[in-house]
Design a protein around this motif. Structure first.
Motif, short mmCIF file in Angstrom:
data_model
loop_
_atom_site.label_atom_id
_atom_site.label_comp_id
_atom_site.label_asym_id
_atom_site.label_seq_id
_atom_site.Cartn_x
_atom_site.Cartn_y
_atom_site.Cartn_z
N PHE A 80 4.25 2.24 -14.47
CA PHE A 80 5.28 2.47 -13.47
C PHE A 80 4.87 3.57 -12.50
O PHE A 80 4.99 3.44 -11.28
CB PHE A 80 6.62 2.81 -14.15
CG PHE A 80 7.74 3.08 -13.19
CD1 PHE A 80 8.16 2.10 -12.30
CD2 PHE A 80 8.36 4.32 -13.15
CE1 PHE A 80 9.19 2.35 -11.39
CE2 PHE A 80 9.39 4.57 -12.25
CZ PHE A 80 9.80 3.58 -11.37
N GLN A 81 4.34 4.67 -13.07
CA GLN A 81 3.87 5.77 -12.22
C GLN A 81 2.70 5.32 -11.35
O GLN A 81 2.56 5.77 -10.21
CB GLN A 81 3.46 6.96 -13.10
CG GLN A 81 4.62 7.56 -13.87
CD GLN A 81 4.15 8.54 -14.94
OE1 GLN A 81 3.20 8.26 -15.67
NE2 GLN A 81 4.83 9.66 -15.05
N ALA A 82 1.88 4.42 -11.91
CA ALA A 82 0.73 3.90 -11.16
C ALA A 82 1.18 3.15 -9.91
O ALA A 82 0.53 3.21 -8.86
CB ALA A 82 -0.11 2.99 -12.05
N LEU A 83 2.30 2.43 -10.02
CA LEU A 83 2.86 1.73 -8.86
C LEU A 83 3.52 2.72 -7.91
O LEU A 83 3.41 2.59 -6.68
CB LEU A 83 3.91 0.71 -9.31
CG LEU A 83 3.42 -0.48 -10.11
CD1 LEU A 83 4.60 -1.37 -10.47
CD2 LEU A 83 2.37 -1.27 -9.33
N GLN A 84 4.22 3.70 -8.49
CA GLN A 84 4.96 4.66 -7.66
C GLN A 84 4.05 5.41 -6.69
O GLN A 84 4.40 5.60 -5.53
CB GLN A 84 5.68 5.68 -8.54
CG GLN A 84 7.03 5.21 -9.04
CD GLN A 84 7.70 6.35 -9.80
OE1 GLN A 84 7.16 6.89 -10.74
NE2 GLN A 84 8.89 6.72 -9.36
N VAL A 85 2.87 5.85 -7.18
CA VAL A 85 2.00 6.61 -6.27
C VAL A 85 1.54 5.73 -5.11
O VAL A 85 1.42 6.19 -3.97
CB VAL A 85 0.78 7.25 -6.98
CG1 VAL A 85 1.23 8.32 -7.95
CG2 VAL A 85 -0.11 6.22 -7.66
N ALA A 86 1.30 4.44 -5.39
CA ALA A 86 0.90 3.54 -4.30
C ALA A 86 2.06 3.28 -3.35
O ALA A 86 1.89 3.18 -2.13
CB ALA A 86 0.37 2.23 -4.88
N ARG A 87 3.26 3.20 -3.90
CA ARG A 87 4.45 2.97 -3.07
C ARG A 87 4.71 4.17 -2.16
O ARG A 87 5.22 4.01 -1.05
CB ARG A 87 5.65 2.73 -4.00
CG ARG A 87 6.85 2.11 -3.33
CD ARG A 87 7.89 1.74 -4.35
NE ARG A 87 7.43 0.68 -5.23
CZ ARG A 87 7.89 0.49 -6.48
NH1 ARG A 87 8.79 1.30 -6.99
NH2 ARG A 87 7.41 -0.50 -7.21
#
Ligand code: MN
Ligand code: MN
Length: 324
Positions: free
Chosen positions: A267-274
């Protein structure tokens, strides 16, 4: 009015397990096709891992990322962004590398990306190992040095391996700084961790002004704080985003050659890209997915999902809808 966009094949029309897999079920447009002129964002595979120093396999990454990217739908569930209706996206195929030669492969990749840059297409690439970022930067940064937001558990800033080998997946950004492709004062590396050989890479970073944010600080400060600093460092000028899947904890992304424990979850991996919204993204990559170590396909699925998040922000960046 005719619809100007290439749309992905919808799972409502053809089941997602059917059909020839392309990145996100987009049309495949060859570099010599007349349709290239209509493409704004090119999804490209660099199936090459000749720079790998430990466990290999990312040469198989683009094919598995294409396969798992058939799981991606047209709309971002969190932000509502529909990137394929913001900018015209296509799968431009793979660079044909030379598995027996590092130098020739780097040249082949740069020649391929020169044509992409000449066509004014923003490349979103799927590796391949992290050395693939160097020939891409040689094309993208040929007019001016770029800033870079780099997610990784490693700095990839070493001088050389094995007594003078200057081109490995542990050295691409050292070369990129030396070659003037990156402006080190606009480079930030996020997630660095693991056991180390020594301090040589971090000493180099310090000496040229690259900002390194170790994973301890990432976890202590939280994502929003870290990403707002990253965006301040790169500013509004042209920026490359390089995302090594080993940034993510190996519990969530085991399919990679050089895992390091203690990383972010998926989830955090997606958040940084978002949270790359507002960054002036001129190119991005997602590298180091190694299918032989990815038995369930979960790593490739996460990689494809990260690519989708980056694509949404490339769309915002190209249409001037970012927050900057
Ligand atoms: Mn890396
Ligand atoms: Mn790494």
């Amino acid at each position: 009015m005719t619809d100007p966009f290439f749309h992905p094949v919808s799972g409502f029309d053809l089941p997602r397990f059917a059909g020839v897999p392309t990145f996100m079920r987009l049309p495949h447009v060859e570099l010599d096709s007349q349709r290239l002129a209509d493409v704004q964002v090119g999804l490209i595979g660099t199936p090459w891992d000749g720079g790998t120093t430990n466990r290999p396999g990312p040469r198989h990454g683009p094919r598995q990322l294409r396969d798992m990217s058939t799981m991606i739908r047209a709309q971002n569930g969190a932000t509502g962004i529909r990137p394929f209706e913001l900018v015209n996206c296509a799968d431009l195929g793979d660079v044909g590398p030379n598995p027996a030669s590092v130098e020739d492969s780097l040249e082949r990749m740069t020649r391929f990306y020169d044509r992409v840059v000449d066509a004014e297409i923003v490349p979103l690439s799927a590796g391949g190992d992290h050395l693939c970022s160097l020939p891409i930067l040689r094309s993208l940064a040929r007019e001016r040095p770029l800033g870079m937001i780099h997610f990784d558990s490693h700095t990839d800033l070493y001088e050389s391996y094995f007594g003078g080998m200057k081109y490995t997946h542990g050295t691409p950004f050292r070369r990129a700084v030396e070659e003037g492709l990156l402006d080190p004062s606009r480079v930030v590396q996020i997630g660095i961790r693991g056991t180390a050989y020594d301090n040589e890479d971090r000493d180099f970073a310090k000496s040229v002004g690259i900002r390194v944010i170790p994973i301890e600080d990432f976890h202590a400060r939280g994502i929003e704080d870290v990403m707002s600093e990253a965006k301040e460092i790169v500013g509004t000028r042209d920026t490359y985003v390089s995302y090594d899947i080993d940034f993510v904890d190996p519990a969530f992304a085991p399919g990679t050659g050089t895992p390091e424990v203690g990383g972010p979850n998926s989830f955090q991996a997606l958040q940084v890209a978002r949270m790359l919204d507002g960054v002036n993204i001129v190119g991005a990559d997602l590298v180091e997915v190694s299918p032989p170590f990815d038995q369930s396909g979960a790593t490739a699925f996460l990689g494809a999902s990260i690519m989708f998040e980056m694509l949404c922000n490339i769309g915002l960046s190209l249409t001037g809808n970012g927050s900057n």
